[in-house]
Every structure is written in structure tokens, then in C-alpha cells.
Design a protein around this motif. Structure first.
Motif, PDB file in Angstrom:
ATOM      1  N   ALA A 147      34.847  30.399  53.456  1.00 33.16           N
ATOM      2  CA  ALA A 147      36.478  30.160  53.037  1.00 33.16           C
ATOM      3  C   ALA A 147      35.966  30.722  51.553  1.00 33.16           C
ATOM      4  CB  ALA A 147      36.529  28.622  53.027  1.00 33.16           C
ATOM      5  N   ALA A 148      35.438  29.823  50.829  1.00 35.63           N
ATOM      6  CA  ALA A 148      34.779  30.310  49.509  1.00 35.63           C
ATOM      7  C   ALA A 148      34.854  31.923  49.255  1.00 35.63           C
ATOM      8  CB  ALA A 148      34.281  29.256  49.049  1.00 35.63           C
ATOM      9  N   SER A 149      34.097  32.656  49.636  1.00 34.14           N
ATOM     10  CA  SER A 149      34.270  34.207  50.396  1.00 34.14           C
ATOM     11  C   SER A 149      35.365  35.047  49.811  1.00 34.14           C
ATOM     12  CB  SER A 149      32.882  34.570  51.271  1.00 34.14           C
ATOM     13  OG  SER A 149      31.808  34.231  51.197  1.00 34.14           O
ATOM     14  N   VAL A 150      35.955  33.563  51.019  1.00 33.87           N
ATOM     15  CA  VAL A 150      37.534  34.831  51.380  1.00 33.87           C
ATOM     16  C   VAL A 150      38.344  34.947  49.907  1.00 33.87           C
ATOM     17  CG1 VAL A 150      40.013  34.460  51.861  1.00 33.87           C
ATOM     18  CG2 VAL A 150      37.585  34.558  53.475  1.00 33.87           C
ATOM     19  N   VAL A 151      38.378  33.061  49.151  1.00 30.28           N
ATOM     20  CA  VAL A 151      39.113  32.983  48.252  1.00 30.28           C
ATOM     21  C   VAL A 151      38.482  34.214  46.770  1.00 30.28           C
ATOM     22  CG1 VAL A 151      39.158  31.498  46.817  1.00 30.28           C
ATOM     23  CG2 VAL A 151      39.681  30.778  48.759  1.00 30.28           C
ATOM     24  N   THR A 152      37.500  33.825  46.318  1.00 26.93           N
ATOM     25  CA  THR A 152      36.640  35.171  45.811  1.00 26.93           C
ATOM     26  C   THR A 152      36.749  36.310  45.433  1.00 26.93           C
ATOM     27  OG1 THR A 152      34.729  33.552  45.972  1.00 26.93           O
ATOM     28  CG2 THR A 152      34.013  35.556  44.241  1.00 26.93           C
ATOM     29  N   GLY A 153      36.830  36.388  47.175  1.00 25.77           N
ATOM     30  CA  GLY A 153      37.286  38.468  47.476  1.00 25.77           C
ATOM     31  C   GLY A 153      38.479  38.525  46.803  1.00 25.77           C
ATOM     32  N   ILE A 154      40.195  37.044  47.236  1.00 23.59           N
ATOM     33  CA  ILE A 154      40.931  37.392  46.356  1.00 23.59           C
ATOM     34  C   ILE A 154      40.984  37.947  44.490  1.00 23.59           C
ATOM     35  CG2 ILE A 154      43.350  35.829  46.570  1.00 23.59           C
ATOM     36  CD1 ILE A 154      42.428  35.405  49.388  1.00 23.59           C
ATOM     37  N   ILE A 155      40.105  35.931  43.898  1.00 28.17           N
ATOM     38  CA  ILE A 155      40.275  36.490  42.487  1.00 28.17           C
ATOM     39  C   ILE A 155      39.008  37.583  42.222  1.00 28.17           C
ATOM     40  CG2 ILE A 155      38.730  35.264  41.132  1.00 28.17           C
ATOM     41  CD1 ILE A 155      39.272  32.715  42.716  1.00 28.17           C
ATOM     42  N   LEU A 156      38.795  38.493  42.977  1.00 27.72           N
ATOM     43  CA  LEU A 156      38.438  39.778  42.171  1.00 27.72           C
ATOM     44  C   LEU A 156      39.112  41.106  42.543  1.00 27.72           C
ATOM     45  CD1 LEU A 156      34.426  39.382  43.717  1.00 27.72           C
ATOM     46  CD2 LEU A 156      35.053  39.720  41.169  1.00 27.72           C
ATOM     47  N   GLY A 157      39.944  40.720  43.824  1.00 23.62           N
ATOM     48  CA  GLY A 157      41.176  42.136  44.352  1.00 23.62           C
ATOM     49  C   GLY A 157      41.979  42.200  43.490  1.00 23.62           C
ATOM     50  N   ILE A 158      42.807  40.187  42.800  1.00 22.71           N
ATOM     51  CA  ILE A 158      43.554  40.180  41.147  1.00 22.71           C
ATOM     52  C   ILE A 158      42.951  40.352  40.125  1.00 22.71           C
ATOM     53  CG2 ILE A 158      44.927  38.110  39.835  1.00 22.71           C
ATOM     54  CD1 ILE A 158      44.420  36.567  42.986  1.00 22.71           C
ATOM     55  N   ILE A 159      42.538  41.025  40.054  1.00 19.99           N
ATOM     56  CA  ILE A 159      41.423  40.799  38.760  1.00 19.99           C
ATOM     57  C   ILE A 159      41.439  42.376  38.823  1.00 19.99           C
ATOM     58  CG2 ILE A 159      38.832  41.238  37.442  1.00 19.99           C
ATOM     59  CD1 ILE A 159      38.646  38.927  38.209  1.00 19.99           C
ATOM     60  N   THR A 160      41.231  43.226  40.179  1.00 20.04           N
ATOM     61  CA  THR A 160      41.062  45.392  40.068  1.00 20.04           C
ATOM     62  C   THR A 160      42.259  45.036  39.434  1.00 20.04           C
ATOM     63  OG1 THR A 160      38.623  44.499  41.507  1.00 20.04           O
ATOM     64  CG2 THR A 160      40.455  46.699  41.228  1.00 20.04           C
ATOM     65  N   ALA A 161      43.167  44.414  40.210  1.00 23.52           N
ATOM     66  CA  ALA A 161      44.926  44.964  40.161  1.00 23.52           C
ATOM     67  C   ALA A 161      45.510  44.608  38.995  1.00 23.52           C
ATOM     68  CB  ALA A 161      46.165  44.021  41.021  1.00 23.52           C
ATOM     69  N   ILE A 162      44.929  43.735  38.329  1.00 23.18           N
ATOM     70  CA  ILE A 162      45.211  43.814  37.367  1.00 23.18           C
ATOM     71  C   ILE A 162      45.154  44.750  36.102  1.00 23.18           C
ATOM     72  CG2 ILE A 162      45.079  42.063  34.862  1.00 23.18           C
ATOM     73  CD1 ILE A 162      45.558  39.670  37.117  1.00 23.18           C
ATOM     74  N   TYR A 163      43.468  45.088  36.283  1.00 22.17           N
ATOM     75  CA  TYR A 163      42.655  46.190  35.726  1.00 22.17           C
ATOM     76  C   TYR A 163      43.580  47.636  35.851  1.00 22.17           C
ATOM     77  CZ  TYR A 163      39.561  49.249  33.660  1.00 22.17           C
ATOM     78  OH  TYR A 163      38.882  50.664  33.631  1.00 22.17           O
ATOM     79  N   LEU A 164      44.100  47.807  37.303  1.00 27.70           N
ATOM     80  CA  LEU A 164      44.529  49.055  37.053  1.00 27.70           C
ATOM     81  C   LEU A 164      45.751  49.043  36.771  1.00 27.70           C
ATOM     82  CD1 LEU A 164      43.655  49.344  41.320  1.00 27.70           C
ATOM     83  CD2 LEU A 164      42.557  50.771  38.801  1.00 27.70           C
ATOM     84  N   PHE A 165      47.010  48.000  36.274  1.00 29.46           N
ATOM     85  CA  PHE A 165      47.675  48.268  35.987  1.00 29.46           C
ATOM     86  C   PHE A 165      47.614  48.458  35.001  1.00 29.46           C
ATOM     87  CE2 PHE A 165      51.843  45.302  34.738  1.00 29.46           C
ATOM     88  CZ  PHE A 165      52.442  45.868  34.383  1.00 29.46           C
ATOM     89  N   VAL A 166      47.250  47.669  33.739  1.00 32.17           N
ATOM     90  CA  VAL A 166      46.673  47.549  32.671  1.00 32.17           C
ATOM     91  C   VAL A 166      46.010  48.696  32.215  1.00 32.17           C
ATOM     92  CG1 VAL A 166      45.491  47.189  30.315  1.00 32.17           C
ATOM     93  CG2 VAL A 166      46.335  45.127  31.865  1.00 32.17           C
ATOM     94  N   SER A 167      45.591  49.236  33.192  1.00 33.25           N
ATOM     95  CA  SER A 167      45.391  50.974  33.122  1.00 33.25           C
ATOM     96  C   SER A 167      46.000  52.164  32.634  1.00 33.25           C
ATOM     97  CB  SER A 167      43.894  50.852  33.295  1.00 33.25           C
ATOM     98  OG  SER A 167      43.447  52.291  33.504  1.00 33.25           O
TER      99      SER A 167
END
Length: 302
Positions: free
Chosen positions: A275-295
Motif C-alpha cells: 500500500a505504501a509503495s502504491v502511494v509513493t508511486g502516485i506521489i512520484l507520478g505527480i512530481i513527474t507530471a508537474i515537472y513535465l508541465f513546467v518544462s
């Protein structure tokens, strides 16, 4: 004939892709499906799994302070590493982009830590930074810079120490990316700028850095993902200590699945770890999406 030839070619292509497809399914797809299944169970890998519904997520968001502190430590570690490693890699690339005798040898020396095993590198620095027998303390004591040994890995200096070790081990990799980007910039542009009277700094900020933009975005993405996933060196050097100062989120997840020492207070909790791994994966996905959007927005602006 063309049909048979095309069919034969397709068969050959599928045959070459099959090993990679098998590895991808067995090492990527299956673990994800496995985690999604067990995140709703209380399971320790030995006794039968019991269904607990969303209890693992309720515990994660309401009662697990260690997870959230390890996530904050991960952000601190990633920020410290990125602030140091990106400018340093760029500076080294710009220096090594200038032809001089021994340039290739220097490049090989700077790049060599990148091909070293992370565990071996961490063990080497663990011995180097040892509070009593470490060579660094011996050197500083012998030349009078310090009066007593410094506990590099057992105090608040631990996070700084693991960040510096990570920078030493990874700067050569990003230097190569920047160096390849610098070598693709046409020299005619610099010559034209010099004829127009542009000095070094205007050329740097108006030619070099803008034209390195695509490479910089790739390097930043790779560095961010690598910083969030670093656990081997921290595991060997500090095991998350002292008192959780260097406990990063992926090391904590690893401890949930596989306690790394007999003294660890963390017991195998595979269902909760999933469960913690899934939440961590979602957090990293959000960070990646934010980075791609800003880029992308920066691309549109500049």
C-alpha cells in the motif's frame, strides 16, 4: 512472395522482442499487479493473507509518522543532491569541452565512479568516514584542522555526508550528457558572437545555456528520479540513521518488506508495504507530471 517475406521478417522481429517482453512482464508488470493485489491485505509473507480493505491506507495517512518523515527526508536529500550535482556536472563538462592534453584521461577519471557498484562505493566511504579509524578524521587530526574525531555518519552531518557521496558517484554520468550537448552546438554561432563583440558571459547565457535546454531537461528528469530512488549507499553507510535522519522513503519501503538488521524495530509487513509503495508511486507520478508541465511551459515561453 512479398507476403511470405514480410511474415518471416515479422516473425524474426517478434522473436527478438520476446526476451525483453518476458523480462518486462515478469520484472515490471507482475510486481505491480502483485502490489495492487496485496495492498488490501494484512500479509507478512508467511501466514495466510487476511483482507483488511482500506485499513493499510488509513494507517499510512493517519498513524505512520515514520513514512511521512522519510518522505520529507527524501525531498531534502533529492534537493541537496540536485543543487550540487547539476551545476557541478555542467561546469566539469564546460571545462572538459576545451581541448587540452590529457582531456580524455580526465574525462575517464571523472566518469569512473559512475561504473562503480553503489554498495562498494558506499562501503568505501563508510570506512573513510569512520569516526575512529576513518582516514578522513586521521588526516584532519594530523594537520590540526580538528581536535577530536568527527562522527560524520552519526550526527546531523549524516545527511550532508550521504549527499556528497551521491554527488561524487553520479556527477560523471551527467557530465557526459552535458558534454555531448555542448559538442553539438555549432562553433559558427560562437564565432559570429565573437565578431559581434560578445564576451564570455553573454555567450554563456544567450547561446550555451539556451541551446543546452533539451539536454538539461533530460538530465534534470534523470537526476530527480535517481535521487528519489537512491537507497543502496544510504543503506550501507547509515542504515537510515542516526534516529531516522537519513531514512529515505524507498529505504523505509524496503525495510517494510525485508528488515535490514536484527535490531530493526520494523517487522515484515508486505501488505502494508504494498500500500505504501502504491502511494509513493502516485506521489512520484505527480512530481513527474508537474515537472513535465513546467518544462513544457518554459519551452513555450522561451
Amino acid at each position: 512472395m512479398k507476403s511470405k517475406s514480410r511474415s518471416k521478417l515479422n516473425s524474426q522481429l517478434y522473436a527478438m522482442l520476446l526476451p525483453n517482453l518476458i523480462l518486462f512482464i515478469s520484472l515490471t508488470v507482475y510486481p505491480i499487479v502483485w502490489s495492487l493485489r496485496y495492498m488490501l491485505f494484512d500479509y507478512d509473507g508467511i501466514r495466510s493473507a487476511s483482507f483488511v480493505g482500506l485499513d493499510n491506507f488509513v494507517r499510512l495517512f493517519t498513524r505512520d509518522d515514520v513514512y511521512w518523515s522519510s518522505l520529507l527526508n527524501t525531498f531534502e536529500y533529492a534537493a541537496g543532491k540536485l543543487v550540487l550535482i547539476i551545476p557541478l556536472a555542467l561546469i566539469l563538462a564546460m571545462i572538459l569541452n576545451i581541448p587540452f592534453k590529457g582531456n580524455t584521461l580526465v574525462q575517464a577519471i571523472v566518469f569512473s565512479p559512475t561504473i562503480m557498484s553503489s554498495a562498494v562505493m558506499a562501503l568505501m566511504f563508510y570506512l573513510l568516514l569512520n569516526v575512529y579509524n576513518g582516514d578522513l578524521n586521521r588526516l584532519l587530526l594530523s594537520i590540526g584542522i580538528i581536535q577530536e574525531p568527527i562522527n560524520w555518519l552519526g550526527t546531523s552531518l549524516a545527511m550532508v555526508s550521504v549527499i556528497l557521496v551521491a554527488v561524487w558517484g553520479g556527477v560523471g554520468n551527467y557530465m557526459v550528457y552535458f558534454l555531448s550537448g555542448l559538442q553539438t552546438i555549432p562553433k559558427d554561432i560562437y564565432e559570429s558572437a565573437e565578431l559581434d563583440g560578445a564576451t564570455y558571459w553573454p555567450r554563456l547565457f544567450k547561446i550555451t545555456l539556451p541551446m543546452l535546454g533539451p539536454v538539461l531537461r533530460i538530465v534534470l528528469m534523470l537526476a530527480i528520479l535517481a535521487a528519489f530512488q537512491d537507497i543502496q549507499s544510504i543503506m550501507v553507510m547509515t542504515e537510515g540513521g542516526p534516529l531516522g535522519e537519513t531514512q529515505v522513503v524507498f529505504l523505509y519501503l524496503y525495510q517494510l518488506f525485508f528488515p535490514i538488521s536484527t535490531t530493526s524495530a520494523i517487522q515484515p509487513q508486505i501488505g502494508y508495504g504494498a500500500a505504501a509503495s502504491v502511494v509513493t508511486g502516485i506521489i512520484l507520478g505527480i512530481i513527474t507530471a508537474i515537472y513535465l508541465f513546467v518544462s513544457k511551459k518554459l519551452d513555450d515561453i522561451f
